[in-house]
Design a protein around this motif. Structure first.
Motif, PDB file in Angstrom:
ATOM      1  N   GLN A  79     -27.780  18.983 -28.276  1.00 48.95           N
ATOM      2  CA  GLN A  79     -29.158  18.527 -28.147  1.00 48.95           C
ATOM      3  C   GLN A  79     -29.743  17.962 -29.432  1.00 48.95           C
ATOM      4  N   ALA A  80     -29.467  18.595 -30.544  1.00 47.05           N
ATOM      5  CA  ALA A  80     -30.117  18.161 -31.785  1.00 47.05           C
ATOM      6  C   ALA A  80     -29.297  17.113 -32.535  1.00 47.05           C
ATOM      7  N   GLY A  81     -27.970  17.179 -32.418  1.00 47.51           N
ATOM      8  CA  GLY A  81     -27.098  16.364 -33.248  1.00 47.51           C
ATOM      9  C   GLY A  81     -27.373  14.868 -33.194  1.00 47.51           C
ATOM     10  N   HIS A 106     -15.285  17.728 -28.315  1.00 47.45           N
ATOM     11  CA  HIS A 106     -15.026  17.666 -26.871  1.00 47.45           C
ATOM     12  C   HIS A 106     -15.816  16.520 -26.253  1.00 47.45           C
ATOM     13  N   LEU A 107     -16.847  16.817 -25.478  1.00 46.58           N
ATOM     14  CA  LEU A 107     -17.569  15.768 -24.765  1.00 46.58           C
ATOM     15  C   LEU A 107     -18.896  15.472 -25.462  1.00 46.58           C
ATOM     16  N   VAL A 108     -19.142  14.188 -25.724  1.00 50.87           N
ATOM     17  CA  VAL A 108     -20.409  13.809 -26.359  1.00 50.87           C
ATOM     18  C   VAL A 108     -21.564  14.211 -25.430  1.00 50.87           C
ATOM     19  N   GLY A 109     -22.552  14.843 -26.021  1.00 52.09           N
ATOM     20  CA  GLY A 109     -23.697  15.312 -25.230  1.00 52.09           C
ATOM     21  C   GLY A 109     -23.727  16.825 -25.077  1.00 52.09           C
ATOM     22  N   GLY A 110     -22.569  17.465 -25.336  1.00 49.68           N
ATOM     23  CA  GLY A 110     -22.542  18.927 -25.333  1.00 49.68           C
ATOM     24  C   GLY A 110     -22.810  19.543 -23.969  1.00 49.68           C
ATOM     25  N   THR A 111     -23.285  20.768 -24.010  1.00 48.58           N
ATOM     26  CA  THR A 111     -23.442  21.574 -22.798  1.00 48.58           C
ATOM     27  C   THR A 111     -24.447  20.962 -21.824  1.00 48.58           C
ATOM     28  N   CYS A 112     -25.618  20.629 -22.324  1.00 49.99           N
ATOM     29  CA  CYS A 112     -26.705  20.220 -21.426  1.00 49.99           C
ATOM     30  C   CYS A 112     -26.280  19.023 -20.583  1.00 49.99           C
ATOM     31  N   VAL A 113     -25.696  18.034 -21.235  1.00 49.50           N
ATOM     32  CA  VAL A 113     -25.329  16.808 -20.528  1.00 49.50           C
ATOM     33  C   VAL A 113     -24.106  17.019 -19.629  1.00 49.50           C
ATOM     34  N   ASN A 114     -23.111  17.765 -20.115  1.00 54.84           N
ATOM     35  CA  ASN A 114     -21.815  17.792 -19.429  1.00 54.84           C
ATOM     36  C   ASN A 114     -21.574  18.980 -18.511  1.00 54.84           C
ATOM     37  N   THR A 115     -22.027  20.158 -18.920  1.00 54.31           N
ATOM     38  CA  THR A 115     -21.712  21.351 -18.116  1.00 54.31           C
ATOM     39  C   THR A 115     -22.928  22.250 -17.897  1.00 54.31           C
ATOM     40  N   GLY A 116     -24.110  21.783 -18.291  1.00 52.77           N
ATOM     41  CA  GLY A 116     -25.306  22.625 -18.193  1.00 52.77           C
ATOM     42  C   GLY A 116     -26.391  21.976 -17.355  1.00 52.77           C
ATOM     43  N   CYS A 117     -27.494  21.638 -18.021  1.00 51.44           N
ATOM     44  CA  CYS A 117     -28.700  21.191 -17.316  1.00 51.44           C
ATOM     45  C   CYS A 117     -28.448  20.045 -16.337  1.00 51.44           C
ATOM     46  N   THR A 118     -27.890  18.943 -16.842  1.00 50.27           N
ATOM     47  CA  THR A 118     -27.795  17.724 -16.018  1.00 50.27           C
ATOM     48  C   THR A 118     -26.917  17.928 -14.784  1.00 50.27           C
ATOM     49  N   THR A 151     -25.876  20.684 -13.306  1.00 48.42           N
ATOM     50  CA  THR A 151     -26.327  21.729 -12.368  1.00 48.42           C
ATOM     51  C   THR A 151     -27.549  21.239 -11.581  1.00 48.42           C
ATOM     52  N   LYS A 152     -28.436  20.499 -12.264  1.00 47.60           N
ATOM     53  CA  LYS A 152     -29.606  20.020 -11.521  1.00 47.60           C
ATOM     54  C   LYS A 152     -29.216  18.960 -10.511  1.00 47.60           C
ATOM     55  N   ALA A 153     -28.177  18.175 -10.811  1.00 49.17           N
ATOM     56  CA  ALA A 153     -27.678  17.207  -9.819  1.00 49.17           C
ATOM     57  C   ALA A 153     -27.097  17.957  -8.619  1.00 49.17           C
ATOM     58  N   ARG A 208     -13.965  11.926 -33.576  1.00 49.22           N
ATOM     59  CA  ARG A 208     -13.542  12.770 -32.458  1.00 49.22           C
ATOM     60  C   ARG A 208     -12.554  13.801 -32.980  1.00 49.22           C
ATOM     61  N   GLY A 209     -12.894  15.068 -32.882  1.00 50.32           N
ATOM     62  CA  GLY A 209     -11.989  16.111 -33.341  1.00 50.32           C
ATOM     63  C   GLY A 209     -12.749  17.365 -33.686  1.00 50.32           C
ATOM     64  N   HIS A 210     -11.984  18.413 -33.963  1.00 53.70           N
ATOM     65  CA  HIS A 210     -12.584  19.704 -34.253  1.00 53.70           C
ATOM     66  C   HIS A 210     -12.847  19.828 -35.758  1.00 53.70           C
TER      67      HIS A 210
END
Ligand SMILES: Cc1cc2nc3c(=O)[nH]c(=O)nc-3n(C[C@H](O)[C@H](O)[C@H](O)COP(=O)(O)OP(=O)(O)OC[C@H]3O[C@@H](n4cnc5c(N)ncnc54)[C@H](O)[C@@H]3O)c2cc1C
Length: 447
Positions: free
Chosen positions: A13-15, A35-47, A49-51, A112-114
């Motif tokens: 969210q902040a990055g 991993h995935l650009v956008g983090g939790t909210c975009v990929n596995t959280g808010c967006t 789940t609300k869809a 892209r990487g850890h």
């Protein structure tokens, strides 16, 4: 060896917004995402789940069509592949937009990487070392997998792996009866799965008021979700194709057998694989970063944001940095919402045991015209105020449209305006918000 003014680890969210602001201020910025650009909210959280919640809501309304005078010939079917495809398209649009914005921004380089710390001013990504005067940690969190007996012997899902599900689980067992468990539970029940939610505590969503928890339980149970509370000792075993959860509840059978298991028992910060010790950053016993307020050089070198920060509530608004304007982060007003239906936003009240003269106004959704017209009358609205200072202290709203209506209350709290401002306002009809002044017009002392 590239040199940057700032390195940002994580694109949650902040990055990204921070990266755009720093770049806008003329800095050379490296952003690292494992991993995935956008983090939790975009990929596995808010967006996502609300869809999914929206698809489940459509299924629910379709089943209730006759109540609205709408005739649907034949059975209501759910095509889980299309449900997932819709969700994936919404997520992809968001992630791709963010990715290309980062890739195309002048002065921002996306790696892209850890990332792991090599020192207080350098990180390593796949053998490449990047240096910067400032390093921002925005690494977020992941689903907590509790060490419950048998957990390693059974297959389980988390909020992340649930995103790949394109079929209907016959019987979904969910361990965890807070927001995430409830959202998935109600959603899959509406899709047609049998669902059992197992919760250790004596009630669902335990930080809510008791009557809110009870109302939520009533709502999901009426839809056919089986709720098992007080499950203090949960153990898991595999029996043929089934997963059996042994539960030590005060009521109900001692075992629940299902086809799939979802863990929704909380989050843990992604700080265990950052080599933080090489940078002199300390974590607490749960892995959350401790902010050394007394250590100025450390504070200058590092900034941290988001879920990985100690005691940051795990909700998106708390973890966001506005891209364009300076928003105020309030440490006293704690607000959030679960987007099951009906939505249940809350503003945590600083009222309990505060010694203040607390007044509460309340109204059931059965007495909100908009809710009646929509045929969604579950829940109630409650607002707490200080009877002397006239300050709004908090609110529990549970009902259709409440996730929007709550902002009228929130704005007043940010403005530090007395509740009488809203009490005298004329809201638009017919809306859920129009009843907020009415609720404030009928305040009673809270014991
Ligand atoms: C199922 C679910 C539903 C939710 N629904 C809501 C909701 O409706 N409303 C709401 O407000 N909040 C919701 N949340 C919470 C919200 O998603 C989080 O609060 C928010 O995403 C946290 O943002 P963050 O930036 O701290 O971390 P994250 O979004 O997790 O981002 C961290 C990023 O850092 C990356 N990263 C981690 N370690 C490294 C490393 N070493 N190197 C490089 N990159 C790294 C990760 O891959 C990730 O992309 C939900 C969460 C879940 C799980």
């Amino acid at each position: 060896m590239p040199d940057f003014d700032a390195i940002i680890i994580g694109t949650g969210q902040a990055g990204p917004s921070l990266a755009f602001r720093l770049a806008g201020a003329g800095m050379k910025v490296a952003v690292v995402e494992s991993h995935l650009v956008g983090g939790t909210c975009v990929n596995t959280g808010c967006t996502p789940t609300k869809a999914l919640v929206a698809s489940a809501y459509a299924a629910r309304i379709a089943r209730r069509a006759a109540e609205y005078g709408v005739v649907i010939a034949g059975d209501i079917g759910i095509d889980m592949r299309r449900v997932k495809a819709r969700k994936d398209a919404i997520v992809a649009a968001s992630r791709n937009g963010l990715t290309s914005a980062l890739e195309n921004a002048a002065s921002i380089t996306l790696y892209r990487g850890h990332a792991r710390f090599a020192s207080s001013q350098a990180v390593e990504i796949a053998g490449e070392r990047l240096r910067a005067g400032r390093i921002f940690i925005n690494v977020g969190g992941r689903a907590l997998v509790p060490p419950m007996p048998g957990i390693n012997e059974v297959p389980y899902l988390t909020n992340s792996s649930m995103m790949d599900v394109d079929f209907l689980p016959r019987h979904l067992i969910i361990v965890g009866g807070s927001y995430i468990g409830l959202e998935f539970g109600q959603m899959y029940r509406r899709f047609g799965s049998q669902v059992t939610i197992i919760e250790m505590a004596p009630r669902l969503v335990r930080h809510e008021d008791e009557d809110v928890s009870a109302a939520i339980k009533d709502i999901v149970e009426r839809e056919g979700v089986d709720v098992r509370l007080n499950a203090e000792c949960i153990s898991l075993v595999k029996r043929g194709d089934e997963i059996v959860a042994k539960v030590d509840c005060t009521a109900g059978a001692p075992k629940v057998a299902g086809s799939h298991l979802l863990l929704a028992v909380g989050r843990r910060p992604n700080t265990d694989d950052l080599d933080l010790e090489k940078a002199g950053v300390r974590c607490d016993e749960r892995g959350y970063i401790v902010v050394e307020t007394s250590c100025k050089p450390l504070r200058r070198a590092f900034r941290r944001s988001g879920t990985a920060t100690a005691r940051a509530p795990s909700l998106t608004p708390r973890t966001t940095i506005s891209r364009s304007s300076r928003r105020i982060y309030s440490t006293t007003i704690r607000a959030g919402s679960a987007s099951a239906s009906p939505p249940m936003p809350f503003i945590l009240a600083a009222a309990r045991n505060s010694g203040r003269r607390v007044l509460a106004g309340e109204r059931p959704m059965t007495r909100v015209a908009r809710a009646v017209e929509k045929g969604e009358t579950q829940g109630f609205m409650r607002i707490l105020v200080d009877g002397d200072s006239k300050e709004i202290l908090g609110a529990s709203l549970l009902g259709t449209g409440c996730d929007e209506a709550v902002h009228a209350i929130l704005d007043l709290m940010y403005a530090k305006a007395p509740y009488t401002v809203m009490q005298r306002a004329m809201h638009i009809h017919p809306t859920v918000s129009e009843l907020l002044p009415t609720v404030l017009g009928d305040l009673k002392p809270v014991s």
